[in-house]
Design a protein around this motif. Sequence first.
Motif, PDB file in Angstrom:
ATOM      1  N   THR A 233      35.061 -19.242 -27.692  1.00 16.81           N
ATOM      2  CA  THR A 233      35.586 -17.890 -27.466  1.00 16.81           C
ATOM      3  C   THR A 233      35.363 -17.030 -28.710  1.00 16.81           C
ATOM      4  OG1 THR A 233      37.299 -18.907 -26.090  1.00 16.81           O
ATOM      5  CG2 THR A 233      37.644 -16.616 -26.733  1.00 16.81           C
ATOM      6  N   CYS A 236      31.841 -16.063 -29.068  1.00 19.12           N
ATOM      7  CA  CYS A 236      31.484 -15.030 -28.078  1.00 19.12           C
ATOM      8  C   CYS A 236      31.926 -13.649 -28.573  1.00 19.12           C
ATOM      9  CB  CYS A 236      32.153 -15.318 -26.729  1.00 19.12           C
ATOM     10  SG  CYS A 236      31.483 -16.764 -25.892  1.00 19.12           S
ATOM     11  N   LYS A 261      37.194 -11.005 -24.065  1.00 24.70           N
ATOM     12  CA  LYS A 261      37.880 -11.944 -23.164  1.00 24.70           C
ATOM     13  C   LYS A 261      37.935 -11.371 -21.753  1.00 24.70           C
ATOM     14  CE  LYS A 261      40.814 -14.419 -26.451  1.00 24.70           C
ATOM     15  NZ  LYS A 261      42.195 -14.539 -26.976  1.00 24.70           N
ATOM     16  N   TRP A 284      32.423 -21.498 -23.544  1.00 23.06           N
ATOM     17  CA  TRP A 284      31.880 -20.797 -22.374  1.00 23.06           C
ATOM     18  C   TRP A 284      30.390 -21.044 -22.263  1.00 23.06           C
ATOM     19  CZ3 TRP A 284      35.561 -17.766 -19.748  1.00 23.06           C
ATOM     20  CH2 TRP A 284      36.777 -17.610 -20.433  1.00 23.06           C
TER      21      TRP A 284
END
Length: 288
Positions: A233, A236, A261, A284
């Motif tokens: 996360t 990302c 998110k 992810w």
Amino acid sequence: MKRIPGAPEGALHIAGSTLYVPGLTNSGYVDGLVIDTGPDESVYEFASADRLAITHGHADHFACGAYLRKRGATVVAARDDASMVENPDINIRGMFSWAKPGDLLVSKLFRGTPCRVDALVEQWRDRRATPVSLPGHTLGHTGFLTADKVLFTGDALYLEALWARHPLPYAIDPDMVAESLRHIREIDFDWLVPGHGVLVDRETAEKDITFHLARIAEIEAWILDKLVVPYTTEECIALVSAERGLSDNPAQYWLAVTTVKGYLGDLLTRGLLEFSVVNHAGTWRTAS
Ligand SMILES: [Zn+2]
């Protein structure tokens, strides 16, 4: 421009009885109904204001809320955003996954003056404007269409010119933002006043909506392309922020945390991403 009795200082005429005060945050005015406020109380010193309608629970849209309420205005906000108006700290807590952030983490941007909410948009009865639900920037985000066909859209639409300064507009749910943008297109309005930026006519607004929708699609496609390799996360957030050209500072970072998110959650819901926990890190990757 001549001053209209009862209107806020600096208010400009748009159509019929609908005026607006251009500023850091644009504010609407229709015969005593105020839609959002800018930061400057003196604008309202000689204005008559019986109602304040707030588009959403971000402090830059109701900076003068408490002041107008003290002077007799009824404050209205949507059910989902009312608590953020009454307690702007909720935004800060949510941003930090409900843990209590230290004061050093909290930029001025997120602080605000709390304002009691007297009524909910859901119970709206006022002919001067009609609320239009435009969720995505926040859950309770609401636009207001005046009887003169002027649509106040708060932060639902970022005009093309604004994207240079805000290359990743804040959204709790970008897919919902896209849905709201398509909804705006179906509304019968002649003029559109965004929360930030200039007043635009219908034709210009259509182009800005198309531009905003294209950017959302572009960011989604970029994420799906990048995440063929798995990323955490936090990675990302960094990747998307860098790609969008955000500045490397805490305020931008914390806004990006929520927005990235938002994108990840949307793409997961649509089955386009997969989520797993790898080595204790949320990870992810593009669905195979
Ligand atoms: Zn906002």
